[in-house]
Design a protein around this motif. Structure first.
Motif, PDB file in Angstrom:
ATOM      1  N   GLY A 162      -3.587   1.487  -5.056  1.00  0.00           N
ATOM      2  CA  GLY A 162      -2.992   2.588  -4.769  1.00  0.00           C
ATOM      3  C   GLY A 162      -1.653   1.436  -4.045  1.00  0.00           C
ATOM      4  N   ILE A 163      -2.068   0.758  -2.798  1.00  0.00           N
ATOM      5  CA  ILE A 163      -1.232   0.235  -2.107  1.00  0.00           C
ATOM      6  C   ILE A 163      -0.126  -0.592  -3.192  1.00  0.00           C
ATOM      7  CG2 ILE A 163      -0.270  -1.536  -0.125  1.00  0.00           C
ATOM      8  CD1 ILE A 163      -3.657  -0.349   0.773  1.00  0.00           C
ATOM      9  N   VAL A 164      -0.623  -1.502  -3.813  1.00  0.00           N
ATOM     10  CA  VAL A 164       0.468  -2.346  -4.792  1.00  0.00           C
ATOM     11  C   VAL A 164       1.515  -1.221  -5.417  1.00  0.00           C
ATOM     12  CG1 VAL A 164       0.866  -3.973  -6.960  1.00  0.00           C
ATOM     13  CG2 VAL A 164      -0.657  -4.070  -4.521  1.00  0.00           C
ATOM     14  N   ASP A 165       1.032   0.003  -5.959  1.00  0.00           N
ATOM     15  CA  ASP A 165       1.649   0.485  -6.625  1.00  0.00           C
ATOM     16  C   ASP A 165       2.552   1.220  -5.767  1.00  0.00           C
ATOM     17  OD1 ASP A 165      -0.198  -0.418  -8.814  1.00  0.00           O
ATOM     18  OD2 ASP A 165      -0.953   1.843  -8.882  1.00  0.00           O
ATOM     19  N   LYS A 166       2.650   1.239  -5.051  1.00  0.00           N
ATOM     20  CA  LYS A 166       3.778   2.409  -4.269  1.00  0.00           C
ATOM     21  C   LYS A 166       4.562   1.594  -3.460  1.00  0.00           C
ATOM     22  CE  LYS A 166       4.509   6.290  -1.258  1.00  0.00           C
ATOM     23  NZ  LYS A 166       4.175   7.848  -1.246  1.00  0.00           N
ATOM     24  N   LEU A 190      -2.057  -9.204  -0.457  1.00  0.00           N
ATOM     25  CA  LEU A 190      -4.088  -8.035  -0.464  1.00  0.00           C
ATOM     26  C   LEU A 190      -4.551  -9.202  -1.462  1.00  0.00           C
ATOM     27  CD1 LEU A 190      -2.726  -4.291  -1.091  1.00  0.00           C
ATOM     28  CD2 LEU A 190      -3.722  -5.909   1.165  1.00  0.00           C
ATOM     29  N   GLY A 191      -5.568  -8.937  -1.665  1.00  0.00           N
ATOM     30  CA  GLY A 191      -6.339  -9.001  -2.512  1.00  0.00           C
ATOM     31  C   GLY A 191      -6.012  -9.136  -3.917  1.00  0.00           C
ATOM     32  N   ALA A 192      -6.756  -9.522  -5.436  1.00  0.00           N
ATOM     33  CA  ALA A 192      -6.431  -8.993  -6.540  1.00  0.00           C
ATOM     34  C   ALA A 192      -7.912  -8.374  -6.936  1.00  0.00           C
ATOM     35  CB  ALA A 192      -7.312 -10.648  -7.685  1.00  0.00           C
ATOM     36  N   ARG A 193      -8.380  -7.510  -6.467  1.00  0.00           N
ATOM     37  CA  ARG A 193      -9.328  -6.842  -7.207  1.00  0.00           C
ATOM     38  C   ARG A 193      -9.006  -5.421  -7.491  1.00  0.00           C
ATOM     39  NH1 ARG A 193     -14.582  -7.587  -8.383  1.00  0.00           N
ATOM     40  NH2 ARG A 193     -14.930  -5.508  -9.242  1.00  0.00           N
ATOM     41  N   PRO A 194      -8.221  -4.400  -7.880  1.00  0.00           N
ATOM     42  CA  PRO A 194      -7.761  -2.654  -7.118  1.00  0.00           C
ATOM     43  C   PRO A 194      -9.134  -2.018  -6.545  1.00  0.00           C
ATOM     44  CG  PRO A 194      -8.306  -3.149  -9.807  1.00  0.00           C
ATOM     45  CD  PRO A 194      -8.705  -4.673  -9.577  1.00  0.00           C
ATOM     46  N   SER A 195      -9.477  -2.291  -7.024  1.00  0.00           N
ATOM     47  CA  SER A 195     -10.464  -1.251  -6.012  1.00  0.00           C
ATOM     48  C   SER A 195     -11.077  -1.836  -5.029  1.00  0.00           C
ATOM     49  CB  SER A 195     -11.686  -0.616  -7.055  1.00  0.00           C
ATOM     50  OG  SER A 195     -12.522  -1.935  -7.063  1.00  0.00           O
ATOM     51  N   ILE A 196     -10.444  -2.520  -4.009  1.00  0.00           N
ATOM     52  CA  ILE A 196     -10.654  -3.048  -2.732  1.00  0.00           C
ATOM     53  C   ILE A 196     -10.304  -2.547  -1.433  1.00  0.00           C
ATOM     54  CG2 ILE A 196     -10.940  -5.116  -0.708  1.00  0.00           C
ATOM     55  CD1 ILE A 196     -12.292  -5.133  -3.600  1.00  0.00           C
ATOM     56  N   GLY A 197     -11.098  -1.834  -1.197  1.00  0.00           N
ATOM     57  CA  GLY A 197     -10.421  -1.258  -0.035  1.00  0.00           C
ATOM     58  C   GLY A 197     -10.178  -1.848   0.934  1.00  0.00           C
ATOM     59  N   ALA A 198      -9.970  -0.945   2.451  1.00  0.00           N
ATOM     60  CA  ALA A 198      -9.570  -2.207   4.154  1.00  0.00           C
ATOM     61  C   ALA A 198     -10.385  -2.768   3.851  1.00  0.00           C
ATOM     62  CB  ALA A 198      -9.836  -0.462   4.768  1.00  0.00           C
ATOM     63  N   LEU A 228      -9.600  -6.521   6.377  1.00  0.00           N
ATOM     64  CA  LEU A 228     -10.273  -6.459   7.469  1.00  0.00           C
ATOM     65  C   LEU A 228     -10.989  -7.844   8.290  1.00  0.00           C
ATOM     66  CD1 LEU A 228     -10.862  -2.867   8.341  1.00  0.00           C
ATOM     67  CD2 LEU A 228      -8.861  -3.717   9.005  1.00  0.00           C
ATOM     68  N   GLN A 229     -11.151  -8.502   7.210  1.00  0.00           N
ATOM     69  CA  GLN A 229     -11.781  -9.682   7.195  1.00  0.00           C
ATOM     70  C   GLN A 229     -11.527 -10.971   6.236  1.00  0.00           C
ATOM     71  OE1 GLN A 229     -16.224  -8.618   6.113  1.00  0.00           O
ATOM     72  NE2 GLN A 229     -15.527  -6.707   5.485  1.00  0.00           N
ATOM     73  N   GLY A 230      -9.837 -10.700   6.544  1.00  0.00           N
ATOM     74  CA  GLY A 230      -9.295 -11.991   5.923  1.00  0.00           C
ATOM     75  C   GLY A 230      -8.361 -11.571   4.973  1.00  0.00           C
ATOM     76  N   GLY A 231      -9.683 -12.016   3.593  1.00  0.00           N
ATOM     77  CA  GLY A 231      -8.373 -11.417   2.736  1.00  0.00           C
ATOM     78  C   GLY A 231      -7.139 -12.479   2.272  1.00  0.00           C
ATOM     79  N   ILE A 232      -7.938 -13.293   0.739  1.00  0.00           N
ATOM     80  CA  ILE A 232      -7.884 -13.930  -0.112  1.00  0.00           C
ATOM     81  C   ILE A 232      -6.810 -12.985  -0.716  1.00  0.00           C
ATOM     82  CG2 ILE A 232      -7.571 -16.176  -0.642  1.00  0.00           C
ATOM     83  CD1 ILE A 232     -10.283 -16.660   0.603  1.00  0.00           C
ATOM     84  N   GLY A 233      -5.179 -13.828  -1.499  1.00  0.00           N
ATOM     85  CA  GLY A 233      -5.057 -12.729  -2.863  1.00  0.00           C
ATOM     86  C   GLY A 233      -4.430 -14.056  -3.349  1.00  0.00           C
TER      87      GLY A 233
END
Length: 242
Positions: free
Chosen positions: A126-130, A140-148, A152-157
């Motif tokens: 949703g964030i990427v599309d918007k 952000l990460g590469a998995r589309p269904s990952i949440g916040a 909040l814990q780093g986030g490799i993408g």
């Protein structure tokens, strides 16, 4: 921490104020499937989160948070889970389109940079599309269904080499304190996206550092303010070599 059963009378006190999740809910994480929570409540208003925190403090028990649903800890046996899925609004603020914060400094999300306000129930897709729709992006990460939980814990993408980890793009957040249920805005949150009654904590800098992965269990994140970047574009071509 205190465990309790589904028949604890205190649970009725909470469900009278916060709606329950009805029906079955898909559990993505294998570890989480082994747990049987006392209840899953679905907040639809900010005050519902405050009710959950105040109830947990009163009964000396714990809460878990459901965002994307990939963590093995978002369901715990005999513990109430708070589903944030109803809060999935994303706001794109272009440069100069929001009120500046006098505490903001260079690179901290002043109104020279576009910002993204993503509520706690938002998913990566949703964030990427918007953002891509207006030529912006957030690392952000590469998995589309990952949440916040990712940011909040780093986030490799896939944008980490260009813009760093997902947490590096966080410049502010709205948080409900687990000590009191008080609503805080920390870091840089545009004035129009601060809830009524929210205040800045005395340890603002430390809390902003902590939500980027330095600590947990001090608050429930309601929304995150990201610094956005121009979305890179590429020309691609398929080559078939005999």
């Amino acid at each position: 921490m205190a465990a309790f059963t589904q028949h604890a009378t205190g649970l009725l006190e909470l469900t009278a104020q916060v709606p329950l999740v009805m029906g079955d809910r898909m559990v993505k994480n294998r570890q989480a499937r082994l747990h049987r929570p006392a209840a899953i409540v679905r907040r639809t208003e900010l005050r519902h989160v405050q009710h959950c925190v105040q109830w947990a403090l009163k009964h000396q028990t714990s809460l878990t948070i459901i965002s994307g649903g990939h963590s093995g800890h978002y369901l715990r046996t005999n513990v109430v889970a708070v589903d944030m899925g109803a809060f999935d609004q994303i706001h794109v603020l272009t440069s100069g389109a929001y009120d500046s914060d006098p505490r903001s400094g260079p690179g901290s999300g002043s109104n020279s940079s576009p910002l993204i306000i993503a509520e706690a129930g938002c998913k990566t897709r949703g964030i990427v599309d918007k953002t891509m729709a207006v030529g912006l992006t957030v690392p952000l990460g590469a998995r589309p269904s990952i949440g916040a939980g990712l940011s909040l814990q780093g986030g490799i993408g896939h944008l980490a080499r260009m813009h760093g980890l997902a947490c590096d793009a966080i410049v502010g957040a709205v948080v409900v304190s687990t000590d009191s249920g008080q609503v805080f805005y920390i870091g840089h949150v545009p004035i129009q996206h601060r809830p009524v009654g929210a205040v800045s904590p005395r340890n603002d800098a430390e809390m902003l550092w902590a939500i980027k992965g330095a600590g947990t269990n001090f608050g429930i994140v309601v929304s995150i303010t990201f610094k956005a970047y121009a979305a890179p574009t590429y020309t691609t071509r398929n080559c078939i070599i005999p």
